[in-house]
Design an enzyme around this catalytic site. Structure first.
Site, PDB file in Angstrom:
ATOM      1  N   TYR A  12      48.225 120.754 -20.446  1.00  0.00           N
ATOM      2  CA  TYR A  12      47.813 119.355 -20.275  1.00  0.00           C
ATOM      3  C   TYR A  12      46.303 119.175 -20.482  1.00  0.00           C
ATOM      4  CZ  TYR A  12      52.299 119.268 -17.667  1.00  0.00           C
ATOM      5  OH  TYR A  12      53.606 119.418 -17.260  1.00  0.00           O
ATOM      6  N   HIS A  36      55.488 128.345 -17.711  1.00  0.00           N
ATOM      7  CA  HIS A  36      55.865 126.984 -18.129  1.00  0.00           C
ATOM      8  C   HIS A  36      57.270 126.935 -18.734  1.00  0.00           C
ATOM      9  CE1 HIS A  36      53.708 123.008 -19.268  1.00  0.00           C
ATOM     10  NE2 HIS A  36      54.994 122.789 -19.261  1.00  0.00           N
TER      11      HIS A  36
HETATM   12  N1  LIG Z   1      57.467 121.737 -16.813  1.00  0.00           N
HETATM   13  C1  LIG Z   1      57.641 120.961 -17.864  1.00  0.00           C
HETATM   14  O1  LIG Z   1      58.058 121.405 -18.951  1.00  0.00           O
HETATM   15  C2  LIG Z   1      57.358 119.501 -17.730  1.00  0.00           C
HETATM   16  C3  LIG Z   1      57.781 118.626 -18.742  1.00  0.00           C
HETATM   17  C4  LIG Z   1      57.523 117.251 -18.566  1.00  0.00           C
HETATM   18  C5  LIG Z   1      56.869 116.799 -17.427  1.00  0.00           C
HETATM   19  N2  LIG Z   1      56.447 117.688 -16.474  1.00  0.00           N
HETATM   20  C6  LIG Z   1      55.724 117.230 -15.257  1.00  0.00           C
HETATM   21  O2  LIG Z   1      56.417 116.123 -14.683  1.00  0.00           O
HETATM   22  C7  LIG Z   1      55.549 115.003 -14.595  1.00  0.00           C
HETATM   23  C8  LIG Z   1      56.331 113.704 -14.739  1.00  0.00           C
HETATM   24  O3  LIG Z   1      57.072 113.680 -15.938  1.00  0.00           O
HETATM   25  P1  LIG Z   1      56.655 112.866 -17.263  1.00  0.00           P
HETATM   26  O4  LIG Z   1      55.181 112.690 -17.296  1.00  0.00           O
HETATM   27  O5  LIG Z   1      57.316 113.566 -18.381  1.00  0.00           O
HETATM   28  O6  LIG Z   1      57.358 111.466 -17.127  1.00  0.00           O
HETATM   29  P2  LIG Z   1      57.895 110.495 -15.978  1.00  0.00           P
HETATM   30  O7  LIG Z   1      57.184 110.702 -14.700  1.00  0.00           O
HETATM   31  O8  LIG Z   1      59.367 110.569 -16.023  1.00  0.00           O
HETATM   32  O9  LIG Z   1      57.490 109.074 -16.624  1.00  0.00           O
HETATM   33  C9  LIG Z   1      56.187 108.721 -16.901  1.00  0.00           C
HETATM   34  C10 LIG Z   1      56.239 107.417 -17.692  1.00  0.00           C
HETATM   35  O10 LIG Z   1      56.763 106.379 -16.862  1.00  0.00           O
HETATM   36  C11 LIG Z   1      55.837 105.304 -16.814  1.00  0.00           C
HETATM   37  N3  LIG Z   1      55.815 104.761 -15.444  1.00  0.00           N
HETATM   38  C12 LIG Z   1      55.299 105.303 -14.335  1.00  0.00           C
HETATM   39  N4  LIG Z   1      55.462 104.504 -13.274  1.00  0.00           N
HETATM   40  C13 LIG Z   1      56.100 103.402 -13.727  1.00  0.00           C
HETATM   41  C14 LIG Z   1      56.527 102.208 -13.108  1.00  0.00           C
HETATM   42  N5  LIG Z   1      56.334 101.990 -11.815  1.00  0.00           N
HETATM   43  N6  LIG Z   1      57.146 101.276 -13.887  1.00  0.00           N
HETATM   44  C15 LIG Z   1      57.350 101.469 -15.212  1.00  0.00           C
HETATM   45  N7  LIG Z   1      56.942 102.593 -15.856  1.00  0.00           N
HETATM   46  C16 LIG Z   1      56.331 103.557 -15.114  1.00  0.00           C
HETATM   47  C17 LIG Z   1      54.496 105.898 -17.171  1.00  0.00           C
HETATM   48  O11 LIG Z   1      53.665 104.929 -17.754  1.00  0.00           O
HETATM   49  P3  LIG Z   1      52.200 104.630 -17.144  1.00  0.00           P
HETATM   50  O12 LIG Z   1      51.430 105.898 -17.260  1.00  0.00           O
HETATM   51  O13 LIG Z   1      51.705 103.535 -18.040  1.00  0.00           O
HETATM   52  O14 LIG Z   1      52.392 104.188 -15.733  1.00  0.00           O
HETATM   53  C18 LIG Z   1      54.893 106.961 -18.185  1.00  0.00           C
HETATM   54  O15 LIG Z   1      55.043 106.390 -19.460  1.00  0.00           O
HETATM   55  C19 LIG Z   1      54.541 115.257 -15.727  1.00  0.00           C
HETATM   56  O16 LIG Z   1      53.380 114.458 -15.618  1.00  0.00           O
HETATM   57  C20 LIG Z   1      54.318 116.726 -15.558  1.00  0.00           C
HETATM   58  O17 LIG Z   1      53.457 116.949 -14.459  1.00  0.00           O
HETATM   59  C21 LIG Z   1      56.712 119.019 -16.610  1.00  0.00           C
END
Ligand SMILES: NC(=O)c1ccc[n+]([C@@H]2O[C@H](COP(=O)([O-])OP(=O)(O)OC[C@H]3O[C@@H](n4cnc5c(N)ncnc54)[C@H](OP(=O)(O)O)[C@@H]3O)[C@@H](O)[C@H]2O)c1
Length: 286
Positions: free
Chosen positions: A57, A115
Site C-alpha cells: 500500500y 500477504h
Molecule cells: N489482504 C488482502 O489481500 C487485502 C485485499 C483487499 C483489501 N484488504 C484490506 O481490507 C481493507 C478494506 O477493503 P477494501 O479497501 O478492498 O474495500 P472495502 O472496505 O470493501 O470498500 C472500500 C470502498 O467503499 C467505499 N466506502 C466506504 N465507506 C462507504 C460508505 N459509508 N458508503 C459508501 N461507500 C463507502 C470507499 O470509498 P471512499 O474511500 O470514497 O469512502 C471505497 O471505495 C483494505 O483497505 C485493506 O486494508 C486486504
C-alpha cells in the site's frame, strides 16, 4: 476451537492463539495516499484502535505519522502490516519488515502477515519471521489469502500456527471452507473488503434491508461482517464516513435478513484477486 466473538464496540478485542489481544474492528488503508496521516489520526481520535496497512500500500510511513499526530501512545493502537511474498524469500521478508518498522517509527509491529501464498518462498520466509517475532519485532504472525491447503501445509511443516488468516469476506464471497478450517484450528478470521469495494453498494436487496432498519447500505454490509464474528476493517478515504462506518455495534441484523444476505453466497462473486487457490509450489509451501 476459536471463539466467534461479535464486537460490541470499537474497543472490543479477541485473544489470539498466541495470547496477543487484538481489536475486532479497524480501518483498512489500501489506496490511501496523501491524506493517510490525517485520516489515521482522525480514525484513532474517533476511537478506531486497529489500522490495516501493507508494504504493497506504500503508506506504512503515513500510518506511523498518523499515529504520532493522534497523540495516542504506541501501545494503544494495533497495527497490522504485510509482506508481499516474492522470490527474495526470507531475506526479502526481513528487509521489508525493517522498512516497515522504520515507516511506522516503531520497534515493533503488532501483527505481520504474509500477504498471499505466492512468490515461491513462503515457508522459509515464515520461519524467518517467526525468528523476528522471538526478537520482539513482531507481536503476532499471521497470513492472508491462505486457502485450506496452504494452512494444512504450514501445519505439516511443523511451523507455529498463524494467529489470523485475512481473507476476502462479504455476503457475495463467504469462503465457508476456509472460515470453517480456521475456526476448527483456532485461527482468527479477519475479513477484508467488507464493502465489496463499494461495487455493490447499490444492491436492491441490501438497500431494502437498510431502509427497513433505518441504516445505510454500507452499515448493513459492515454489520454483516461484524455479526459473523469476523475481524472487520472497512476502508474509507473520507473522514466524514469514519463515524457512520463504525456505528454498527448497538443494533443487529435480524436473523431473517441475515439469511437473505447469506444466500448471496450461493452465487459467489469476488471484488478482487483470489490467491487462495494458488498451488503449494507457487506459494513455496511443499
Ligand atoms: N489482504 C488482502 O489481500 C487485502 C485485499 C483487499 C483489501 N484488504 C484490506 O481490507 C481493507 C478494506 O477493503 P477494501 O479497501 O478492498 O474495500 P472495502 O472496505 O470493501 O470498500 C472500500 C470502498 O467503499 C467505499 N466506502 C466506504 N465507506 C462507504 C460508505 N459509508 N458508503 C459508501 N461507500 C463507502 C470507499 O470509498 P471512499 O474511500 O470514497 O469512502 C471505497 O471505495 C483494505 O483497505 C485493506 O486494508 C486486504
Amino acid at each position: 476451537m476459536a471463539s466467534r466473538l461479535i464486537a460490541s464496540s470499537l474497543e472490543s478485542t479477541v485473544k489470539l492463539n498466541d495470547g496477543v489481544i487484538m481489536p475486532l474492528f479497524g480501518l483498512g488503508v489500501y489506496q490511501i495516499e496523501n491524506n493517510c496521516p490525517q485520516l489515521v489520526a482522525a480514525a484513532i481520535n474517533h476511537g478506531y484502535r486497529l489500522i490495516d496497512t501493507a508494504e504493497f500500500y506504500h503508506n506504512e510511513e503515513g500510518v506511523g505519522s498518523g499515529l504520532k499526530q493522534s497523540g495516542k501512545k504506541r501501545e494503544e493502537i494495533f497495527i497490522v502490516s504485510k509482506w508481499w511474498p516474492s522470490r527474495e524469500g526470507a531475506q526479502g521478508a526481513l528487509k521489508t519488515l525493517d522498512r516497515c518498522l522504520k515507516g511506522l517509527q516503531s520497534d515493533y509491529v503488532d501483527m505481520y502477515l504474509l500477504h498471499a501464498p505466492q512468490g515461491g518462498h513462503c515457508a522459509e520466509a515464515y520461519r524467518a519471521l517467526l525468528d523476528a517475532k522471538k526478537q520482539g519485532k513482531i507481536r503476532s504472525l499471521g497470513v492472508s489469502n491462505f486457502g485450506v491447503a496452504h494452512l494444512e501445509a504450514l501445519a505439516k511443516l511443523g511451523l507455529d500456527k498463524p494467529s489470523v488468516n485475512q481473507i476476502e469476506l462479504h455476503p457475495w464471497q463467504q469462503k465457508k471452507d476456509i472460515v470453517k478450517y480456521c475456526r476448527e484450528h483456532d485461527i482468527a478470521v479477519m475479513g477484508y473488503s467488507p464493502l465489496a469495494k463499494g461495487h455493490r453498494i447499490q444492491d436492491k436487496t441490501v438497500g431494502e434491508i437498510a431502509k427497513k432498519l433505518s441504516k445505510t447500505p454500507a452499515q448493513i454490509l459492515i454489520r454483516w461482517s461484524v455479526q459473523n464474528g469476523f475481524i472487520t476493517i472497512p476502508k474509507t478515504s473520507q473522514e466524514s464516513r469514519l463515524q457512520s462506518n463504525a456505528d454498527v455495534f448497538d443494533w443487529s441484523i435480524p436473523e431473517e435478513d441475515m439469511k437473505v444476505l447469506d444466500a448471496f453466497g450461493d452465487k459467489p462473486w469476488s471484488c478482487t484477486w483470489n490467491p487462495t487457490n494458488n498451488t503449494l509450489k507457487e506459494a513455496g509451501l511443499q
